[in-house]
Scaffold this motif. Structure first.
Motif, mmCIF file in Angstrom:
data_model
loop_
_atom_site.group_PDB
_atom_site.id
_atom_site.type_symbol
_atom_site.label_atom_id
_atom_site.label_comp_id
_atom_site.label_asym_id
_atom_site.label_seq_id
_atom_site.Cartn_x
_atom_site.Cartn_y
_atom_site.Cartn_z
ATOM 1 N N HIS A 41 -122.028 6.657 70.955
ATOM 2 C CA HIS A 41 -121.173 5.889 71.839
ATOM 3 C C HIS A 41 -121.536 4.409 71.873
ATOM 4 C CE1 HIS A 41 -118.923 9.342 73.246
ATOM 5 N NE2 HIS A 41 -120.047 10.019 73.457
ATOM 6 N N LEU A 72 -116.903 4.930 76.127
ATOM 7 C CA LEU A 72 -117.186 5.284 77.504
ATOM 8 C C LEU A 72 -116.879 4.111 78.426
ATOM 9 C CD1 LEU A 72 -120.648 7.033 76.875
ATOM 10 C CD2 LEU A 72 -118.414 8.123 77.197
ATOM 11 N N TYR A 84 -110.906 8.983 80.581
ATOM 12 C CA TYR A 84 -111.349 10.381 80.528
ATOM 13 C C TYR A 84 -112.383 10.661 81.588
ATOM 14 C CZ TYR A 84 -112.611 14.837 78.344
ATOM 15 O OH TYR A 84 -112.828 16.182 78.111
ATOM 16 N N LEU A 85 -113.187 9.610 81.867
ATOM 17 C CA LEU A 85 -114.285 9.797 82.800
ATOM 18 C C LEU A 85 -113.801 10.022 84.238
ATOM 19 C CD1 LEU A 85 -116.837 7.152 81.464
ATOM 20 C CD2 LEU A 85 -117.055 9.637 81.382
ATOM 21 N N ASN A 117 -112.137 12.251 85.261
ATOM 22 C CA ASN A 117 -112.335 13.663 85.580
ATOM 23 C C ASN A 117 -113.837 13.959 85.434
ATOM 24 O OD1 ASN A 117 -112.541 16.434 85.675
ATOM 25 N ND2 ASN A 117 -110.653 16.762 84.499
ATOM 26 N N SER A 141 -116.107 15.707 82.440
ATOM 27 C CA SER A 141 -117.066 14.857 81.720
ATOM 28 C C SER A 141 -118.445 15.505 81.705
ATOM 29 C CB SER A 141 -117.130 13.474 82.366
ATOM 30 O OG SER A 141 -115.847 12.861 82.345
ATOM 31 N N ALA A 157 -118.459 18.326 79.298
ATOM 32 C CA ALA A 157 -118.552 17.900 77.888
ATOM 33 C C ALA A 157 -120.007 17.646 77.499
ATOM 34 C CB ALA A 157 -117.727 16.641 77.681
ATOM 35 N N VAL A 178 -108.354 9.249 74.770
ATOM 36 C CA VAL A 178 -109.139 8.385 75.646
ATOM 37 C C VAL A 178 -108.567 6.995 75.544
ATOM 38 C CG1 VAL A 178 -111.430 7.478 76.203
ATOM 39 C CG2 VAL A 178 -111.193 9.778 75.236
ATOM 40 N N MET A 198 -125.353 10.223 83.433
ATOM 41 C CA MET A 198 -123.958 10.048 83.798
ATOM 42 C C MET A 198 -123.802 9.022 84.904
ATOM 43 S SD MET A 198 -122.190 13.655 83.116
ATOM 44 C CE MET A 198 -120.666 12.773 82.871
ATOM 45 N N TYR A 203 -121.453 5.822 84.621
ATOM 46 C CA TYR A 203 -120.429 5.489 85.632
ATOM 47 C C TYR A 203 -120.684 4.148 86.271
ATOM 48 C CZ TYR A 203 -117.932 9.926 85.486
ATOM 49 O OH TYR A 203 -117.157 10.998 85.092
ATOM 50 N N ASN A 229 -117.218 0.965 84.535
ATOM 51 C CA ASN A 229 -116.699 2.196 85.136
ATOM 52 C C ASN A 229 -116.797 2.134 86.654
ATOM 53 O OD1 ASN A 229 -115.874 3.575 82.755
ATOM 54 N ND2 ASN A 229 -118.057 3.804 82.225
#
Lengths: 255, 198, 485
Positions: free
Chosen positions: C399, C413, C418-419, C421, C425, C428, C439, C462, C466, C471
């Motif tokens: 990534h 990312l 997509y993130l 959800n 995530s 995955a 995405v 994560m 985020y 994000n």
């Protein structure tokens, strides 16, 4: 089979009758340094069973005082001649083990005189080498596994003090004691080993130092034990006396 | 060092200026006690090319240039003898010949009879005034070779393999110099002998 | 007057031909100022005489300061005697001067040496000596053949400078050498050698015994092994541990160390190396030519070398024959201990020790390590910080460091829709994902492998994602991760 002829009274348990001899049957073999022919012929002869002992030699000097330490000229024996005979010529002054040890620090002239006194002579190089070939059980000791290594082992051990008594090593196939492992021994023709001592050229002796020496060369390169014997003999001069060098006598047999 | 002792076998004869090279019978000459290192202590009788018997101590008083050879030798011995003759010429030039004797000892007493030695000497032009050729018993040969550090052995019926050595003995018969081999010059021989004449 | 001007090409040919000839001439001969090594030697005038100072290994006599040639009297005694070759193992050595190697002889080019060889009366055998420094028959061997209880004398002039082996040459030569009869003689050049602070004498050699390495008791010489060139022991200065423990060589930081090296053989060639040092100068094969910056130098059997180096850093330096089984299985190892101040610039010592992970893989554990207690993040900031480390180790490969991904291969990312959800995530990450996804409006159809991470680790990474790459700042907790398992 060997038949042991003894020129003196039968061997007792002590087995140190002066001058006891045994017969070595004749034969031929390849000596380390060949002469003109590869094989050397040895006629049967008599050889002393033991090297000459201190007791024997004391008797000789008592009867032949010109061979005592004081009277022997330097040209016939160097200043270490009989250096261990510190207590005079009376056997009673020495301990038993000393008397049974092989006489050493004797020169070639002295050894010859002793043998002549016994109406014998020194063995020749070939006679000595021929008699020495045998192990306890075989006339040709090279067949006997371990025999060669045992001889090599003797050279590996330094001399500590005085040698052991005669008869203390092994008895060979012919009934002769101490051909290896006790002392080096004089031979009559020690001067016939045509070597310079520079062993790298001695493989075939230098033509210019020795007339006719083209005939002289080593027959085996890996008989280290034989090399050491020949090297030792060729380092000697007739008047030398050495702490590990003694002798025994021989006698020709009518053929 | 061992004390010098005069052996009973020696007869002391004091001779004045007897420097003759010809020795007849068993004339024993000794001026004074011999050095302990003299090879003349070796007992025994030799026979020379004139068939005279000779004892080694008769050589006392002279400088002796000696070698061991045999008459049938066709390799080194002729060369050694020619070198000894070179020494002879050198000494002649230096007027030192009176002092020196040349001694040839045979390895082979059986083949080298006195007659053989004589014809050998004649063939090689060896001056009887100073060249002595001797033979003795096999035992004596063995002993003198030992004293002269000369290795030898019979090879076959006629020949010998032997050291090639020229030795110098002083007037008392002590071995003072040896030259071995024949690829080095004989300068050393000249020097050794000249030193003894001083 | 007419004269011909040669065309340019031929002129060039002529000039180059002349140049070739000129260089051929100078390459055959010497440059100005060099003497011809093959010229006849000049003999110095000998002034006075002195008795040589002989030293036992590993020491050497002091450098020669006199500027004239002299007569040097060397007296060397030979003794055959038993000594320890390894703990619990003895051997009958035949020695010059009672040691193996024998004494170090130091003379000057042009000296006249009067050599006395003395054979102790207790010895069994005759011996002689061949000094490689001697020009003459046998290197002295023909003139020094000595029976026990006797002494021989010969003389020679040291015509060539250099470091030379000496050894016994009596038949059987192999055995005499194999039993320890060798040493070194140094013939200093007339102008002397450059000054150094420490000089040591080290000789490598082999021993052939009937018993194996370490087999106890008095071991005899084994001729078969010697012929096969298969030694039991390969050692420095005659025995295992001769230069170890309290006998190790010593120097101080800043010392210029010179090793006079020899190889008595009888059979093997040495690849001599000092671990952790470089030879600043080596006199190849003990001769006159010096080369620099050598790691491992050859010492021929029956030959020598001189290695010099300045020690910079304290520590224990191991001298070895780099034919390495000899060093670690047969005894060819010796120590030089250097004391003094550290120099971290030359050698820092260990700076760090950390776990190594190959990229894209999982967090690995050292074998045998128990599950270490996880460090638990106690705040969002900690979680983000710890997550950053996980990201770097696990996610970044695909990534990318900036979360951009790789178009057509790995989805971004950064500001990824997509993130939004969170559950999907997390799923995955812990279970993997394959099949087509979209995405930020772009289709991706790759495979994301399941990551073998703990709940804490997933939560950390994560949370990091985020809270970075634009994000929305969600915090993921370990419980949320557990819920997806």
């Amino acid at each position: 089979m060997v038949c042991a002829l003894l020129a003196a009274t039968p061997l007792s348990g002590q087995g140190l009758e002066r001058g006891a001899m045994t017969q070595i049957p004749g034969g031929s073999f390849i000596p380390l340094y060949r002469v003109d022919t590869l094989q050397a012929e040895v006629s049967s002869f008599l050889l002393d069973v033991y090297p000459v002992s201190n007791a024997d030699y004391l008797t000789f000097v008592k009867e032949n005082p010109e061979w005592s330490r004081q009277h022997t000229k330097a040209v016939f024996a160097d200043q270490n001649y009989l250096r261990s005979f510190t207590e005079g010529l009376d056997a009673a002054a020495y301990d038993q083990s000393f008397l049974k040890q092989p006489v050493t620090n004797v020169s070639w002239f002295a050894a010859r005189a002793y043998c002549a006194w016994e109406e014998k002579r020194l063995p020749t190089t070939h006679e000595w080498e021929w008699a020495a070939r045998s192990s306890e059980t075989h006339p040709d000791g090279s067949i006997d596994p371990g025999f060669y290594q045992r001889m090599l082992d003797w050279y590996s051990r330094p001399t500590s003090g005085r040698p052991d008594t005669v008869g203390s090593t092994f008895k060979n196939y012919y009934g002769v004691y101490d051909m290896h492992g006790l002392v080096w021994e004089w031979v009559n023709d020690f001067q016939s080993t045509i070597l310079t001592g520079e062993s790298r050229t001695d493989k075939s002796a230098t033509i210019n130092l020795f007339c006719g020496a083209g005939a002289s060369s080593a027959t085996a390169v890996d008989d280290y034990v034989a090399f050491m014997r020949y090297a030792f003999r060729s380092s000697l001069k007739a008047a030398y006396t050495v702490r590990v060098l003694g002798f025994r006598c021989a006698q020709s047999q009518p053929q | 060092m061992m004390p010098v002792r005069i052996s009973l076998a020696f007869t002391l004869l004091f001779l004045i200026a007897c420097q003759s090279e010809k020795h007849t019978e068993d004339v024993e000459v000794s001026i004074e006690p011999l050095s302990d290192y003299s090879i003349y202590h070796l007992p025994g009788k030799w026979v020379n090319q004139q068939s005279d018997t000779l004892k080694l101590e008769a050589l006392q008083g002279k400088i002796v240039v000696a070698s061991m050879v045999y008459t049938q030798c066709n390799a080194a011995c002729p060369y050694l003898i020619s070198e000894m003759k070179q020494v002879e010429s050198f000494l002649g030039r230096e007027k030192l010949l009176e002092e020196v004797v040349f001694l040839l000892i045979s390895f082979d007493p059986l083949a080298d009879t006195p007659q053989e030695l004589q014809s050998f000497a004649t063939e090689l032009g060896l001056d009887p005034e100073r060249w002595i050729l001797v033979q003795g018993t096999e035992d004596l040969v063995l002993e003198i070779a030992a004293l002269l550090n000369t290795k030898y052995k019979r090879v076959g019926d006629i020949h010998f393999a032997h050291s090639n050595i020229i030795s110098v003995l002083n007037r008392e018969g002590v071995l003072v110099y040896q030259r071995e081999g024949y690829d080095t010059s004989i300068e050393g021989l000249f020097k050794a002998i000249t030193k003894l004449t001083q | 007057m007419k004269f011909r001007i040669y065309p340019t090409r031929i002129s060039l040919l002529l000039i180059s031909a002349l140049l070739v000839l000129a260089s051929a001439c100078t390459s055959k001969g010497q440059t100005d100022g060099e003497t011809d090594p093959l010229a006849a030697k000049k003999f110095d005038v000998i002034k006075g005489e002195e008795v040589a100072v002989l030293t036992d290994p590993p020491n050497v006599p002091p450098p020669i300061t006199r500027k004239h040639a002299t007569k040097v009297i060397v007296k060397m005694e030979i003794l055959e005697h038993e000594m320890e070759i390894a703990p619990g193992v003895t051997y009958t050595y035949w020695t010059f001067g009672t040691t193996v190697p024998g004494p170090f002889i130091r003379v000057r080019e042009g000296d006249l040496v009067e050599f006395h060889l003395q054979n102790h009366p207790d010895n069994k055998l005759p011996h002689n000596i061949d000094l490689h420094a001697v020009t003459g028959p046998g290197g002295g061997a023909t003139s020094s053949f000595t029976a026990p209880g006797h002494e021989t004398i010969f003389e020679f002039t040291a015509l060539n400078s250099g470091l030379y082996i000496y050894h016994c040459a009596t038949a059987p030569v192999g055995m005499h050498i194999a039993n320890g009869m060798y040493g070194l003689i140094l013939v200093e050049p007339r102008e002397g050698l450059p000054a150094v602070d420490k000089e040591y004498y080290v000789v490598q050699s082999e021993f052939y015994t009937t018993g194996g390495y370490g087999a106890g008791g008095l071991q005899p010489f084994d001729m078969e092994k010697a012929l096969a060139e298969n030694p039991t022991y390969v050692v420095f200065n005659g025995s295992v541990n001769a230069l170890m423990g309290e006998n190790e060589l010593k120097a101080n930081v800043g010392d210029r160390v010179r090793l006079y090296l020899g190889n008595g053989g009888p059979n093997l060639i040495s690849s001599f190396h000092v671990i952790g040092e470089i030879f600043d100068r080596v006199y190849l094969e003990g001769g006159t030519n010096a080369t620099h910056n050598v790691q491992t130098t050859l010492i021929p059997a029956g030959g020598s070398a001189i290695a010099e180096f300045r020690v910079e850093v304290p520590g224990t330096y191991h001298m070895v024959d780099h034919a390495i089984f000899r060093a670690f299985n047969k005894g060819a190892i010796a120590n030089l201990r250097v004391d003094g101040d550290e120099n971290l610039l030359v050698y820092s010592g260990q700076r760090d020790d950390r776990i190594y992970l190959p990229e894209g893989g999982v967090v690995q554990r050292m074998p045998g390590e128990e599950e270490t207690k996880e460090v638990v993040a106690l705040s969002k900031e900690e979680r983000v910080r710890m997550g950053a480390m996980v990201y770097t180790q696990v996610c970044q490969a695909c990534h990318q460091a900036n979360g951009e991904g790789i178009p057509g291969a790995f989805p971004p990312l950064a500001k990824a829709d997509y993130l939004k959800n969170v559950g999907a995530s997390i799923h995955a990450v812990i279970k993997g994902l394959q099949g087509e996804i979209t995405v930020n409006g772009v289709k991706y159809n790759g495979v994301m492998p399941a990551q073998n991470l703990s709940n804490e680790e997933v939560a950390n990474v994560m949370t990091y994602v985020y809270n970075n790459f634009g994000n929305d700042g969600t915090v993921v907790t370990p419980d949320m991760v557990q819920a997806q398992r």
